[in-house]
Design a protein around this motif. Structure first.
Motif, PDB file in Angstrom:
ATOM      1  N   SER A   4      75.935  71.944  15.261  1.00 11.57           N
ATOM      2  CA  SER A   4      76.466  73.279  14.990  1.00 11.57           C
ATOM      3  C   SER A   4      77.790  73.395  15.737  1.00 11.57           C
ATOM      4  O   SER A   4      77.983  72.792  16.800  1.00 11.57           O
ATOM      5  CB  SER A   4      75.481  74.384  15.397  1.00 11.57           C
ATOM      6  N   VAL A   5      78.695  74.164  15.159  1.00 10.78           N
ATOM      7  CA  VAL A   5      80.025  74.343  15.730  1.00 10.78           C
ATOM      8  C   VAL A   5      80.196  75.815  16.056  1.00 10.78           C
ATOM      9  O   VAL A   5      79.982  76.666  15.189  1.00 10.78           O
ATOM     10  CB  VAL A   5      81.123  73.876  14.743  1.00 10.78           C
ATOM     11  N   ILE A   6      80.570  76.093  17.297  1.00 10.08           N
ATOM     12  CA  ILE A   6      80.791  77.474  17.714  1.00 10.08           C
ATOM     13  C   ILE A   6      82.089  77.584  18.493  1.00 10.08           C
ATOM     14  O   ILE A   6      82.568  76.606  19.067  1.00 10.08           O
ATOM     15  CB  ILE A   6      79.623  78.015  18.579  1.00 10.08           C
ATOM     16  N   GLY A   7      82.645  78.779  18.503  1.00 14.99           N
ATOM     17  CA  GLY A   7      83.753  79.101  19.385  1.00 14.99           C
ATOM     18  C   GLY A   7      83.209  79.950  20.512  1.00 14.99           C
ATOM     19  O   GLY A   7      82.250  80.701  20.324  1.00 14.99           O
ATOM     20  N   MET A   8      83.827  79.830  21.692  1.00 15.41           N
ATOM     21  CA  MET A   8      83.359  80.640  22.818  1.00 15.41           C
ATOM     22  C   MET A   8      84.486  80.887  23.811  1.00 15.41           C
ATOM     23  O   MET A   8      85.422  80.096  23.913  1.00 15.41           O
ATOM     24  CB  MET A   8      82.168  79.975  23.498  1.00 15.41           C
ATOM     25  N   ARG A   9      84.348  82.027  24.498  1.00 14.02           N
ATOM     26  CA  ARG A   9      85.318  82.444  25.512  1.00 14.02           C
ATOM     27  C   ARG A   9      84.590  82.841  26.783  1.00 14.02           C
ATOM     28  O   ARG A   9      83.467  83.327  26.720  1.00 14.02           O
ATOM     29  CB  ARG A   9      86.096  83.675  25.045  1.00 14.02           C
ATOM     30  N   GLY A  10      85.259  82.669  27.907  1.00 16.73           N
ATOM     31  CA  GLY A  10      84.693  83.101  29.177  1.00 16.73           C
ATOM     32  C   GLY A  10      85.252  82.319  30.336  1.00 16.73           C
ATOM     33  O   GLY A  10      86.156  81.492  30.183  1.00 16.73           O
ATOM     34  N   ASN A  11      84.714  82.579  31.511  1.00 16.41           N
ATOM     35  CA  ASN A  11      85.238  82.001  32.749  1.00 16.41           C
ATOM     36  C   ASN A  11      84.564  80.707  33.184  1.00 16.41           C
ATOM     37  O   ASN A  11      84.943  80.142  34.199  1.00 16.41           O
ATOM     38  CB  ASN A  11      85.118  83.020  33.888  1.00 16.41           C
ATOM     39  N   ALA A  12      83.555  80.247  32.479  1.00  9.53           N
ATOM     40  CA  ALA A  12      82.849  79.029  32.899  1.00  9.53           C
ATOM     41  C   ALA A  12      83.779  77.823  32.798  1.00  9.53           C
ATOM     42  O   ALA A  12      84.574  77.701  31.867  1.00  9.53           O
ATOM     43  CB  ALA A  12      81.599  78.820  32.047  1.00  9.53           C
ATOM     44  N   SER A  13      83.648  76.924  33.765  1.00 12.68           N
ATOM     45  CA  SER A  13      84.468  75.714  33.762  1.00 12.68           C
ATOM     46  C   SER A  13      83.942  74.719  32.721  1.00 12.68           C
ATOM     47  O   SER A  13      82.790  74.811  32.281  1.00 12.68           O
ATOM     48  CB  SER A  13      84.448  75.067  35.142  1.00 12.68           C
ATOM     49  N   PHE A  14      84.764  73.761  32.404  1.00 16.79           N
ATOM     50  CA  PHE A  14      84.403  72.678  31.493  1.00 16.79           C
ATOM     51  C   PHE A  14      83.101  72.026  31.971  1.00 16.79           C
ATOM     52  O   PHE A  14      82.168  71.836  31.192  1.00 16.79           O
ATOM     53  CB  PHE A  14      85.554  71.661  31.463  1.00 16.79           C
ATOM     54  N   GLU A  15      83.051  71.683  33.253  1.00 20.19           N
ATOM     55  CA  GLU A  15      81.887  71.006  33.815  1.00 20.19           C
ATOM     56  C   GLU A  15      80.634  71.872  33.739  1.00 20.19           C
ATOM     57  O   GLU A  15      79.548  71.382  33.425  1.00 20.19           O
ATOM     58  CB  GLU A  15      82.158  70.599  35.270  1.00 20.19           C
ATOM     59  N   THR A  16      80.775  73.171  34.028  1.00 22.74           N
ATOM     60  CA  THR A  16      79.636  74.092  33.970  1.00 22.74           C
ATOM     61  C   THR A  16      79.074  74.165  32.560  1.00 22.74           C
ATOM     62  O   THR A  16      77.856  74.162  32.356  1.00 22.74           O
ATOM     63  CB  THR A  16      80.044  75.491  34.458  1.00 22.74           C
ATOM     64  N   ILE A  17      79.962  74.224  31.579  1.00 21.27           N
ATOM     65  CA  ILE A  17      79.528  74.313  30.182  1.00 21.27           C
ATOM     66  C   ILE A  17      78.777  73.045  29.778  1.00 21.27           C
ATOM     67  O   ILE A  17      77.700  73.109  29.184  1.00 21.27           O
ATOM     68  CB  ILE A  17      80.729  74.570  29.257  1.00 21.27           C
ATOM     69  N   VAL A  18      79.329  71.893  30.124  1.00 20.00           N
ATOM     70  CA  VAL A  18      78.670  70.626  29.787  1.00 20.00           C
ATOM     71  C   VAL A  18      77.305  70.540  30.459  1.00 20.00           C
ATOM     72  O   VAL A  18      76.303  70.188  29.819  1.00 20.00           O
ATOM     73  CB  VAL A  18      79.566  69.425  30.170  1.00 20.00           C
ATOM     74  N   GLU A  19      77.230  70.882  31.736  1.00 16.52           N
ATOM     75  CA  GLU A  19      75.952  70.855  32.456  1.00 16.52           C
ATOM     76  C   GLU A  19      74.931  71.797  31.815  1.00 16.52           C
ATOM     77  O   GLU A  19      73.752  71.454  31.699  1.00 16.52           O
ATOM     78  CB  GLU A  19      76.160  71.240  33.924  1.00 16.52           C
TER      79      GLU A  19
END
Length: 153
Positions: A4-19
């Motif tokens: 699935s493909v989504i767009g998202m916005r916010g303050n989370a870092s790249f690493e936080t999102i991957v984790e």
């Protein structure tokens, strides 16, 4: 694999999102929204990456990196990563989620914004999509993804 493909916005870092996504048992490819021209482009890149592995024609060691190669329409891994990886300081991403049915974005302070996936005239120009023959830019991006199979070898 379920994509699935989504767009998202916010303050989370790249690493936080991957984790976050890997802790849910799935995988994620985070992409720079400036270089994504529609959901079909990314889904097609993922499907081509899977097929490349199935046929032993992959250039990279993982489906994730192979997907980035196809999304960038670039046979050199370093160039593909440089183009498609979200730039430092970005607060918006396009994400290809693999085997993640519910992204639970609120858990990491992100909000869904699928407008980041949509093609725009600015994106078409940035991607060099020339539409002289009346072919929709969405179709041109799919052609680029598919043509990488020829350029890879």
């Amino acid at each position: 694999m379920d994509f699935s493909v989504i767009g998202m916005r916010g303050n989370a870092s790249f690493e936080t999102i991957v984790e976050h996504f890997t802790s849910m048992g799935g995988e994620v490819v985070l992409l720079d929204p400036d270089y994504v021209y529609g959901r079909d482009m990314i889904e097609s890149a993922a499907e081509h990456a899977v097929r490349a592995f199935e046929h032993g024609m992959n250039r990279s060691k993982t489906i994730l990196t192979e997907t980035i190669i196809y999304a960038a329409s670039e046979r050199q891994i370093s160039k593909a990563l440089s183009r498609m990886k979200p730039k430092e300081g970005r607060m918006d991403y396009v994400a290809l989620l693999i085997d993640i049915p519910d992204p639970k974005l609120d858990e990491i302070g992100m909000t869904r914004d699928d407008s980041l996936i949509e093609g725009t005239p600015e994106k078409a120009e940035r991607l060099g999509l020339i539409n002289e023959m009346g072919i929709p830019c969405e179709d041109l991006t799919l052609e680029r993804v598919a043509l990488l199979d020829l350029a890879k070898y």
